[in-house]
Scaffold this active site. Structure first.
Site, mmCIF file in Angstrom:
data_model
loop_
_atom_site.group_PDB
_atom_site.id
_atom_site.type_symbol
_atom_site.label_atom_id
_atom_site.label_comp_id
_atom_site.label_asym_id
_atom_site.label_seq_id
_atom_site.Cartn_x
_atom_site.Cartn_y
_atom_site.Cartn_z
ATOM 1 C CB CYS A 34 -49.284 19.679 -38.479
ATOM 2 S SG CYS A 34 -47.827 19.092 -39.412
ATOM 3 C CG ASP A 85 -44.183 19.508 -35.924
ATOM 4 O OD1 ASP A 85 -43.826 19.355 -34.734
ATOM 5 O OD2 ASP A 85 -43.478 20.082 -36.768
ATOM 6 N NE ARG A 119 -41.788 21.326 -34.090
ATOM 7 C CZ ARG A 119 -41.285 22.132 -35.026
ATOM 8 N NH1 ARG A 119 -40.309 22.977 -34.705
ATOM 9 N NH2 ARG A 119 -41.746 22.104 -36.258
ATOM 10 C CB CYS A 170 -45.672 23.727 -40.989
ATOM 11 S SG CYS A 170 -46.396 22.154 -41.516
HETATM 12 CO CO CO Z 1 -46.356 20.753 -39.712
#
Ligand code: CO
Length: 216
Positions: free
Chosen positions: A48, A50, A52, A107
């Site tokens: 992903c 993302d 993090r 998510c």
């Molecule tokens: Co995500």
């Protein structure tokens, strides 16, 4: 945010790069000389976007070790020329031995797909996750707690993306050529840093529905 703060945030990235280079050279004066020759990563990562979930950091790997593709909610969409190109290069040129689809709990893409809110353009991308939900509706409908439902959809989504990889001609061709290739599904827990191996790995000979199989 003031203009000054805006610039200093930007500058801190370049300063960070200088510090990082110095640290690497302190550890190994040949670090960049060795890396500059070529790359030979044994692993491809589909994760992903993302912030993090940085592939290298959470697997304690270094530059040169992981070939990375990231998008919203770590999807393997068969019309995505970007993902397919990365995959094709990884399998035919780099000869990676493992392709890992790594999702993560909490998510934003999964949560958005579970809602009925319109987010704009991204709704078209998120619809792929809604399709995963439809495939597994019976199981998901039994989970009443919203967080647990999202967690399970995250796991099922990764499992489906691993399956989607096995449907591609690139993966099936690698297996036909007896390349040592495995594909795996993981979920990273942003709350404790640990990876949950879903044990949904596939390799040559794994079960794929007949309709997706190619003849070689
Ligand atoms: Co995500």
């Amino acid at each position: 945010m003031s203009a000054e703060k805006l610039i200093s945030l930007y500058q801190s990235l370049l300063d960070g790069n200088k510090k990082w280079v110095n640290d690497r050279l302190e550890e190994n004066p040949e670090f960049f000389k060795e890396l500059s020759k070529s790359q030979n990563p044994p692993v491809m990562w589909i994760g992903c976007s993302d912030s993090r979930v940085p592939a290298n950091e959470i697997t304690n790997t270094r530059p040169g070790e992981v070939f990375v593709h990231r998008n919203i909610a770590n999807m393997v969409v068969h019309t995505d020329i970007n993902m397919l190109s990365v995959l094709d290069y990884a399998l035919t040129v780099l000869n990676v031995q493992h392709v890992i689809v790594c999702g993560h709990y909490n998510c934003g893409g999964i949560n958005a797909a579970l809602s009925r809110t319109q987010f704009g353009l991204i709704d078209n991308w998120l619809r792929n996750i809604k399709d995963v939900h439809r495939l597994h509706k019976a199981e998901l409908d039994l989970i009443k707690d919203p967080e647990l439902k999202a967690n399970r959809l995250t796991e099922l989504n990764v499992t489906e993306q691993v399956y989607n990889l096995s449907k591609t001609s690139a993966v099936q061709q690698a297996w036909d050529q007896d390349k040592p290739l495995m594909i795996h599904g993981w979920v990273y827990d942003v709350s404790n840093g640990l990876i949950n191996d879903l044990h949904v790995s596939k390799s040559k000979g794994s079960t794929i529905e007949d309709i997706y199989k190619f003849d070689f």
